[in-house]
Every structure is written in C-alpha cells, then in structure tokens.
Design a protein around this motif. Structure first.
Motif, PDB file in Angstrom:
ATOM      1  N   SER A 151       0.833  -1.200   0.000  1.00  0.00           N
ATOM      2  CA  SER A 151       0.000   0.000   0.000  1.00  0.00           C
ATOM      3  C   SER A 151       0.869   1.253   0.000  1.00  0.00           C
ATOM      4  O   SER A 151       2.046   1.197   0.346  1.00  0.00           O
ATOM      5  CB  SER A 151      -0.851   0.038   1.268  1.00  0.00           C
ATOM      6  OG  SER A 151      -1.699  -1.068   1.324  1.00  0.00           O
ATOM      7  N   ARG A 181      -3.067  12.062   6.860  1.00  0.00           N
ATOM      8  CA  ARG A 181      -2.650  10.658   7.066  1.00  0.00           C
ATOM      9  C   ARG A 181      -3.456   9.792   6.102  1.00  0.00           C
ATOM     10  O   ARG A 181      -4.588   9.440   6.352  1.00  0.00           O
ATOM     11  CB  ARG A 181      -2.883  10.274   8.527  1.00  0.00           C
ATOM     12  CG  ARG A 181      -2.774   8.765   8.825  1.00  0.00           C
ATOM     13  CD  ARG A 181      -1.369   8.242   8.915  1.00  0.00           C
ATOM     14  NE  ARG A 181      -0.698   8.637  10.123  1.00  0.00           N
ATOM     15  CZ  ARG A 181      -0.365   7.808  11.115  1.00  0.00           C
ATOM     16  NH1 ARG A 181      -0.632   6.537  11.045  1.00  0.00           N
ATOM     17  NH2 ARG A 181       0.253   8.266  12.183  1.00  0.00           N
ATOM     18  N   VAL A 195      -5.578  -4.533   4.618  1.00  0.00           N
ATOM     19  CA  VAL A 195      -6.062  -3.148   4.694  1.00  0.00           C
ATOM     20  C   VAL A 195      -7.052  -3.001   5.846  1.00  0.00           C
ATOM     21  O   VAL A 195      -7.458  -3.989   6.448  1.00  0.00           O
ATOM     22  CB  VAL A 195      -6.745  -2.696   3.373  1.00  0.00           C
ATOM     23  CG1 VAL A 195      -5.761  -2.704   2.218  1.00  0.00           C
ATOM     24  CG2 VAL A 195      -7.936  -3.561   3.041  1.00  0.00           C
ATOM     25  N   ASP A 196      -7.435  -1.786   6.127  1.00  0.00           N
ATOM     26  CA  ASP A 196      -8.411  -1.620   7.205  1.00  0.00           C
ATOM     27  C   ASP A 196      -9.834  -1.860   6.656  1.00  0.00           C
ATOM     28  O   ASP A 196     -10.009  -2.162   5.471  1.00  0.00           O
ATOM     29  CB  ASP A 196      -8.238  -0.268   7.902  1.00  0.00           C
ATOM     30  CG  ASP A 196      -8.722   0.877   7.050  1.00  0.00           C
ATOM     31  OD1 ASP A 196      -9.129   0.640   5.898  1.00  0.00           O
ATOM     32  OD2 ASP A 196      -8.706   2.019   7.539  1.00  0.00           O
ATOM     33  N   ARG A 231       2.127   8.027   6.316  1.00  0.00           N
ATOM     34  CA  ARG A 231       2.609   8.031   7.699  1.00  0.00           C
ATOM     35  C   ARG A 231       4.121   7.842   7.743  1.00  0.00           C
ATOM     36  O   ARG A 231       4.723   7.382   6.786  1.00  0.00           O
ATOM     37  CB  ARG A 231       1.865   6.994   8.543  1.00  0.00           C
ATOM     38  CG  ARG A 231       2.416   5.613   8.520  1.00  0.00           C
ATOM     39  CD  ARG A 231       2.205   4.904   9.856  1.00  0.00           C
ATOM     40  NE  ARG A 231       2.239   3.465   9.730  1.00  0.00           N
ATOM     41  CZ  ARG A 231       3.314   2.738   9.454  1.00  0.00           C
ATOM     42  NH1 ARG A 231       4.492   3.323   9.194  1.00  0.00           N
ATOM     43  NH2 ARG A 231       3.223   1.421   9.388  1.00  0.00           N
ATOM     44  N   THR A 237      -4.494   1.804  -1.883  1.00  0.00           N
ATOM     45  CA  THR A 237      -4.004   0.715  -2.730  1.00  0.00           C
ATOM     46  C   THR A 237      -3.893   1.239  -4.148  1.00  0.00           C
ATOM     47  O   THR A 237      -4.882   1.704  -4.718  1.00  0.00           O
ATOM     48  CB  THR A 237      -5.013  -0.459  -2.715  1.00  0.00           C
ATOM     49  OG1 THR A 237      -5.226  -0.856  -1.357  1.00  0.00           O
ATOM     50  CG2 THR A 237      -4.512  -1.633  -3.526  1.00  0.00           C
ATOM     51  N   GLY A 258     -11.188   0.253   3.661  1.00  0.00           N
ATOM     52  CA  GLY A 258     -10.485  -0.134   2.432  1.00  0.00           C
ATOM     53  C   GLY A 258     -10.966  -1.492   1.945  1.00  0.00           C
ATOM     54  O   GLY A 258     -11.152  -1.703   0.746  1.00  0.00           O
TER      55      GLY A 258
HETATM   56  P1  5GP Z   1      -0.230   0.865  10.126  1.00  0.00           P
HETATM   57  O1  5GP Z   1      -0.072   2.355  10.190  1.00  0.00           O
HETATM   58  O2  5GP Z   1      -0.227   0.229  11.501  1.00  0.00           O
HETATM   59  O3  5GP Z   1       0.759   0.190   9.189  1.00  0.00           O
HETATM   60  O4  5GP Z   1      -1.670   0.579   9.500  1.00  0.00           O
HETATM   61  C1  5GP Z   1      -2.795   1.204   9.990  1.00  0.00           C
HETATM   62  C2  5GP Z   1      -4.030   0.621   9.337  1.00  0.00           C
HETATM   63  O5  5GP Z   1      -4.087   0.993   7.940  1.00  0.00           O
HETATM   64  C3  5GP Z   1      -4.046  -0.892   9.371  1.00  0.00           C
HETATM   65  O6  5GP Z   1      -5.340  -1.330   9.780  1.00  0.00           O
HETATM   66  C4  5GP Z   1      -3.731  -1.253   7.954  1.00  0.00           C
HETATM   67  O7  5GP Z   1      -4.265  -2.515   7.606  1.00  0.00           O
HETATM   68  C5  5GP Z   1      -4.403  -0.139   7.202  1.00  0.00           C
HETATM   69  N1  5GP Z   1      -3.928  -0.050   5.821  1.00  0.00           N
HETATM   70  C6  5GP Z   1      -2.743  -0.426   5.320  1.00  0.00           C
HETATM   71  N2  5GP Z   1      -2.711  -0.259   4.012  1.00  0.00           N
HETATM   72  C7  5GP Z   1      -3.916   0.227   3.642  1.00  0.00           C
HETATM   73  C8  5GP Z   1      -4.498   0.576   2.370  1.00  0.00           C
HETATM   74  O8  5GP Z   1      -3.918   0.475   1.308  1.00  0.00           O
HETATM   75  N3  5GP Z   1      -5.757   1.046   2.404  1.00  0.00           N
HETATM   76  C9  5GP Z   1      -6.470   1.168   3.544  1.00  0.00           C
HETATM   77  N4  5GP Z   1      -7.701   1.610   3.439  1.00  0.00           N
HETATM   78  N5  5GP Z   1      -5.960   0.841   4.740  1.00  0.00           N
HETATM   79  C10 5GP Z   1      -4.694   0.367   4.793  1.00  0.00           C
END
Ligand code: 5GP
Length: 203
Positions: free
Chosen positions: A41, A84, A107-108, A45, A88, A111
């Motif tokens: 992704s 923030r 993904v969350d 951040r 994808t 997503g």
């Molecule tokens: P982290 O900052 O801990 O890596 O991720 C925070 C959240 O963002 C996690 O729940 C993760 O799965 C989600 N996330 C990661 N990549 C994507 C993406 O491409 N799209 C969306 N919508 N959420 C994502």
C-alpha cells in the motif's frame, strides 16, 4: 486505468481493526503460499525503523499522495485523519495479477469494503476479529509504536471497525494466534482449489 481481472485471477483480502492480528496472519500466509504477492500500500505516515520503502509500504508525502489521487491511480484510499493517507495503487494490483500471482491485501475495514466492490468470486474476503474490545486495547497498548494521541485514535477507530464484521463473507476470531493462522491457511487452500467457471464459456 481500470483493473480488469480475468476469471483465473485470484485475490485474497484480510481486513480488520489494527491490533486484530491480521498482519501476523498475512505474513504467515506469505510463507505458506509462494504464489502470493503482498499488495504494498501507499501511505503518508512516518516510516517505522524496521520498515522499508517498497517492501512494507510506498511512503509518500501528502502532496505526492494527493497528486496520484487526482490522477485516479488508487483502487481505494482513505484519509484517516488530516494528511494521514493510506491507499491501494491500481498499478500494484495489476502488476501482481499480470505476473500470474495471487494478490494479498492487508487493509483496514473501510479499504476492505471498497476492494470488495471491485471483484467478484475471484476475491476471498476475510475479517479478522479480536476476541474482545478489552483484548484489542491490550494488544494496541503492548505494541506501543505510537504516541498516546495516535493510540487513542487507533483504539477509537478499531472499536468502530469491529461492528463491520458482518459485511464480510468470512470471519476469523483471533483468540489463539496459532489457531487463527491455521484457520486462515485452510480458508485460502479451499478457496484456491475452487473452480471458478469462465463466464465466457457456455454452461
Ligand atoms: P499501520 O499504520 O499500523 O501500518 O496501519 C494502519 C491501518 O491501515 C491498518 O489497519 C492497515 O491494515 C491499514 N492499511 C494499510 N494499508 C492500507 C491501504 O492500502 N488502504 C487502507 N484503506 N488501509 C490500509
């Protein structure tokens, strides 16, 4: 650009609140199924010390993210709070499928719901559920990669996300990680062994 998977393409989506254990499950699947490729992704951040650009995420500035957004390069995206972003890239999914591999998403929930809209039976969608909100709190606190403010945001978001489990076709309750991993592996194995009929062929 439009993603146009053919009926032979397979995609696997793991989603759930942060702290549910979905990333650990996804890492496990990557070691078990060599034909899988993790969909990297894009995010704005900060990179954590153990992370690499192009392996864990594509780390972009908010401006870069917005420019690519304006060019329609995202399959799904989200601004979790100001500046923030997570998303994808269509090019990422196309690259994986064109190489004959299975795309694996982590993904969350938001997503995940977006991604589901784009694909039919070629996609296995799994929601990973922590056993309780208390448990989720403990896991997020123990992980402690975040400032306190960000931790509160995550807790809040995670609690809301847990209510969306019913929107997914498969749910794994992650009580014991070893069991959850095994369950996920079995689900994927079954999914990959299913025949999906060619819609072009007469029945
Ligand atoms: P982290 O900052 O801990 O890596 O991720 C925070 C959240 O963002 C996690 O729940 C993760 O799965 C989600 N996330 C990661 N990549 C994507 C993406 O491409 N799209 C969306 N919508 N959420 C994502």
């Amino acid at each position: 650009m439009k993603i146009n998977p053919n009926f032979q393409h397979r995609l696997v989506l793991f989603c759930g609140p942060s702290g549910s254990g979905k990333t650990t499950i996804v890492h496990h699947l990557m070691t078990v199924f060599p034909q899988m490729r993790f969909s990297i992704s894009a995010t704005t951040r900060e990179r954590r010390p153990n992370e690499e650009h192009g392996r864990d995420y594509y780390f972009l500035s908010p401006d870069e993210f917005r420019q690519r957004l304006a060019r329609g390069e995202f399959l799904e995206w989200e601004e979790v709070y100001k500046d923030r972003f997570y998303g994808t890239l269509k090019s990422e999914v196309e690259r994986i499928l064109a190489g004959g591999h299975i795309a694996l998403f982590d993904v969350d929930v938001e997503g995940g719901l977006q991604i589901r809209k784009h694909f039919g039976r070629q996609l296995l969608d799994v929601f990973v559920m922590p056993p309780s909100v208390d448990d989720l709190h403990k896991r997020l606190v123990a992980r402690a990669t975040e400032s306190e403010e960000s931790l509160f945001r995550r807790l809040d978001k995670a609690e809301k996300e847990m209510k969306y489990a019913f929107r997914f076709n498969h749910v794994i309750v992650n009580r014991v990680l070893e069991d959850a991993r095994r369950e996920a592996e079995l689900m994927v194995r079954n999914f990959l062994s299913e025949e999906i009929p060619d819609p072009e062929e007469p029945a």
